[in-house]
Motif scaffolding. Sequence first.
Motif, PDB file in Angstrom:
ATOM      1  N   GLU A 188       0.659   5.367 -24.720  1.00 47.56           N
ATOM      2  CA  GLU A 188      -0.058   4.223 -25.296  1.00 47.56           C
ATOM      3  C   GLU A 188      -1.447   4.188 -24.666  1.00 47.56           C
ATOM      4  N   GLY A 189      -2.297   5.095 -25.106  1.00 46.94           N
ATOM      5  CA  GLY A 189      -3.575   5.314 -24.457  1.00 46.94           C
ATOM      6  C   GLY A 189      -4.619   4.256 -24.750  1.00 46.94           C
ATOM      7  N   ILE A 190      -5.436   3.954 -23.746  1.00 46.59           N
ATOM      8  CA  ILE A 190      -6.562   3.030 -23.915  1.00 46.59           C
ATOM      9  C   ILE A 190      -7.585   3.638 -24.873  1.00 46.59           C
ATOM     10  N   THR A 191      -7.844   4.936 -24.734  1.00 50.84           N
ATOM     11  CA  THR A 191      -8.810   5.579 -25.626  1.00 50.84           C
ATOM     12  C   THR A 191      -8.279   5.579 -27.057  1.00 50.84           C
ATOM     13  N   ARG A 192      -6.993   5.793 -27.232  1.00 50.58           N
ATOM     14  CA  ARG A 192      -6.379   5.729 -28.563  1.00 50.58           C
ATOM     15  C   ARG A 192      -6.618   4.365 -29.190  1.00 50.58           C
ATOM     16  N   ARG A 193      -6.356   3.318 -28.425  1.00 53.42           N
ATOM     17  CA  ARG A 193      -6.557   1.955 -28.934  1.00 53.42           C
ATOM     18  C   ARG A 193      -8.027   1.704 -29.252  1.00 53.42           C
ATOM     19  N   THR A 194      -8.918   2.221 -28.411  1.00 53.19           N
ATOM     20  CA  THR A 194     -10.358   2.093 -28.648  1.00 53.19           C
ATOM     21  C   THR A 194     -10.749   2.774 -29.958  1.00 53.19           C
ATOM     22  N   VAL A 195     -10.252   3.983 -30.161  1.00 52.13           N
ATOM     23  CA  VAL A 195     -10.560   4.748 -31.377  1.00 52.13           C
ATOM     24  C   VAL A 195     -10.107   3.992 -32.624  1.00 52.13           C
ATOM     25  N   ILE A 196      -8.896   3.458 -32.593  1.00 51.76           N
ATOM     26  CA  ILE A 196      -8.382   2.716 -33.754  1.00 51.76           C
ATOM     27  C   ILE A 196      -9.250   1.491 -34.024  1.00 51.76           C
ATOM     28  N   THR A 197      -9.654   0.793 -32.969  1.00 53.68           N
ATOM     29  CA  THR A 197     -10.509  -0.388 -33.120  1.00 53.68           C
ATOM     30  C   THR A 197     -11.857  -0.017 -33.719  1.00 53.68           C
ATOM     31  N   LEU A 198     -12.481   1.024 -33.206  1.00 53.76           N
ATOM     32  CA  LEU A 198     -13.798   1.420 -33.701  1.00 53.76           C
ATOM     33  C   LEU A 198     -13.738   1.912 -35.145  1.00 53.76           C
ATOM     34  N   ALA A 239     -18.815  10.892 -36.911  1.00 51.44           N
ATOM     35  CA  ALA A 239     -19.305   9.514 -36.856  1.00 51.44           C
ATOM     36  C   ALA A 239     -18.595   8.728 -35.760  1.00 51.44           C
ATOM     37  N   LEU A 240     -17.298   8.939 -35.637  1.00 52.27           N
ATOM     38  CA  LEU A 240     -16.519   8.256 -34.605  1.00 52.27           C
ATOM     39  C   LEU A 240     -16.992   8.662 -33.220  1.00 52.27           C
ATOM     40  N   ARG A 241     -17.206   9.942 -33.005  1.00 50.45           N
ATOM     41  CA  ARG A 241     -17.610  10.413 -31.680  1.00 50.45           C
ATOM     42  C   ARG A 241     -18.977   9.855 -31.285  1.00 50.45           C
ATOM     43  N   THR A 242     -19.909   9.841 -32.223  1.00 48.19           N
ATOM     44  CA  THR A 242     -21.228   9.271 -31.937  1.00 48.19           C
ATOM     45  C   THR A 242     -21.109   7.810 -31.538  1.00 48.19           C
ATOM     46  N   LEU A 243     -20.328   7.047 -32.298  1.00 50.33           N
ATOM     47  CA  LEU A 243     -20.123   5.643 -31.998  1.00 50.33           C
ATOM     48  C   LEU A 243     -19.416   5.461 -30.660  1.00 50.33           C
ATOM     49  N   VAL A 246     -19.154   3.621 -24.968  1.00 49.75           N
ATOM     50  CA  VAL A 246     -18.801   3.821 -23.556  1.00 49.75           C
ATOM     51  C   VAL A 246     -20.029   3.943 -22.666  1.00 49.75           C
ATOM     52  N   SER A 247     -21.194   4.152 -23.279  1.00 46.76           N
ATOM     53  CA  SER A 247     -22.442   4.172 -22.514  1.00 46.76           C
ATOM     54  C   SER A 247     -23.114   2.808 -22.478  1.00 46.76           C
ATOM     55  N   GLY A 248     -22.456   1.797 -23.054  1.00 46.44           N
ATOM     56  CA  GLY A 248     -22.973   0.434 -23.006  1.00 46.44           C
ATOM     57  C   GLY A 248     -24.094   0.156 -23.993  1.00 46.44           C
ATOM     58  N   ARG A 249     -24.238   0.999 -25.023  1.00 50.92           N
ATOM     59  CA  ARG A 249     -25.337   0.834 -25.970  1.00 50.92           C
ATOM     60  C   ARG A 249     -24.966  -0.013 -27.195  1.00 50.92           C
ATOM     61  N   VAL A 250     -23.719  -0.484 -27.262  1.00 51.64           N
ATOM     62  CA  VAL A 250     -23.291  -1.339 -28.371  1.00 51.64           C
ATOM     63  C   VAL A 250     -22.948  -2.713 -27.789  1.00 51.64           C
ATOM     64  N   PRO A 251     -23.836  -3.694 -27.960  1.00 53.29           N
ATOM     65  CA  PRO A 251     -23.672  -4.991 -27.287  1.00 53.29           C
ATOM     66  C   PRO A 251     -22.312  -5.644 -27.465  1.00 53.29           C
ATOM     67  N   GLU A 252     -21.733  -5.601 -28.655  1.00 53.07           N
ATOM     68  CA  GLU A 252     -20.478  -6.315 -28.885  1.00 53.07           C
ATOM     69  C   GLU A 252     -19.293  -5.730 -28.127  1.00 53.07           C
ATOM     70  N   TYR A 253     -19.441  -4.487 -27.647  1.00 55.80           N
ATOM     71  CA  TYR A 253     -18.359  -3.870 -26.882  1.00 55.80           C
ATOM     72  C   TYR A 253     -18.747  -3.639 -25.426  1.00 55.80           C
ATOM     73  N   ARG A 254     -19.857  -4.221 -24.990  1.00 57.59           N
ATOM     74  CA  ARG A 254     -20.315  -3.973 -23.631  1.00 57.59           C
ATOM     75  C   ARG A 254     -19.325  -4.509 -22.590  1.00 57.59           C
ATOM     76  N   HIS A 255     -18.519  -5.495 -22.974  1.00 55.96           N
ATOM     77  CA  HIS A 255     -17.520  -6.036 -22.038  1.00 55.96           C
ATOM     78  C   HIS A 255     -16.411  -5.028 -21.743  1.00 55.96           C
ATOM     79  N   TRP A 256     -16.350  -3.936 -22.496  1.00 54.34           N
ATOM     80  CA  TRP A 256     -15.380  -2.882 -22.233  1.00 54.34           C
ATOM     81  C   TRP A 256     -15.832  -1.980 -21.084  1.00 54.34           C
TER      82      TRP A 256
END
Length: 203
Positions: free
Chosen positions: A106-116, A172-176, A181-191
């Motif tokens: 139950e990976g965190i990255t998996r959950r992140t990918v599904i969300t994005l 597209a997913l990889r770019t996003l 994860v580099s903090g360049r998307v404000p709405e997900y910066r809390h991650w």
Amino acid sequence: MRLHDLKDEFTMFAFPHGDYLNKRDGLRVMVSAWRRVDDNAIPARGKISGAYVNSALIKSDAMLNGYDEALVLAEDGHVTEGSAENFFIVRNGTVITPPITANILEGITRRTVITLLTEKLGIPVVERDIDRTEVYIADEAFFCGTGVQIVSIGEIDHRTVGDGGTGAITGALRTLFFDVVSGRVPEYRHWTEPVYAIEPSLA
């Protein structure tokens, strides 16, 4: 040899990982002869040290046969994941991934990918069993995980996936993902949490 009445402790190490697979596009993948450890033997949904023997056998099986990585089947023959990565395919604009009941982490990255995929890219994601032969007719396929991040699969069992490179959805997913994860998307910066290098002389 027990799991009860033990004192627990916690230690965390942080270190640069680099590219886990040393390749960003078009992995060559095989279906391993080994099977994924079953939930009733060692729960695969957690990062349990003993379960990594299973992963090590799978990884060596792939590399000694000239591949970058392997897919692993459950005892019932359905696809689970890679040796240390969650697995996704794309068919007709829909992203498909094995469910958490398929002996996967139950990976965190998996959950992140599904969300994005669903929230930002508007791409539907279906969690369901995947047959071995279905991966041969996928439009795209990719792995994700803490170490591998997101990397496309170009070949499975000598069969080319898509055009053998990175498909439009995976790209597209990889770019996003890297923006997030580099903090360049404000709405997900809390991650994210900034981590700064310490000069060796100060360590």
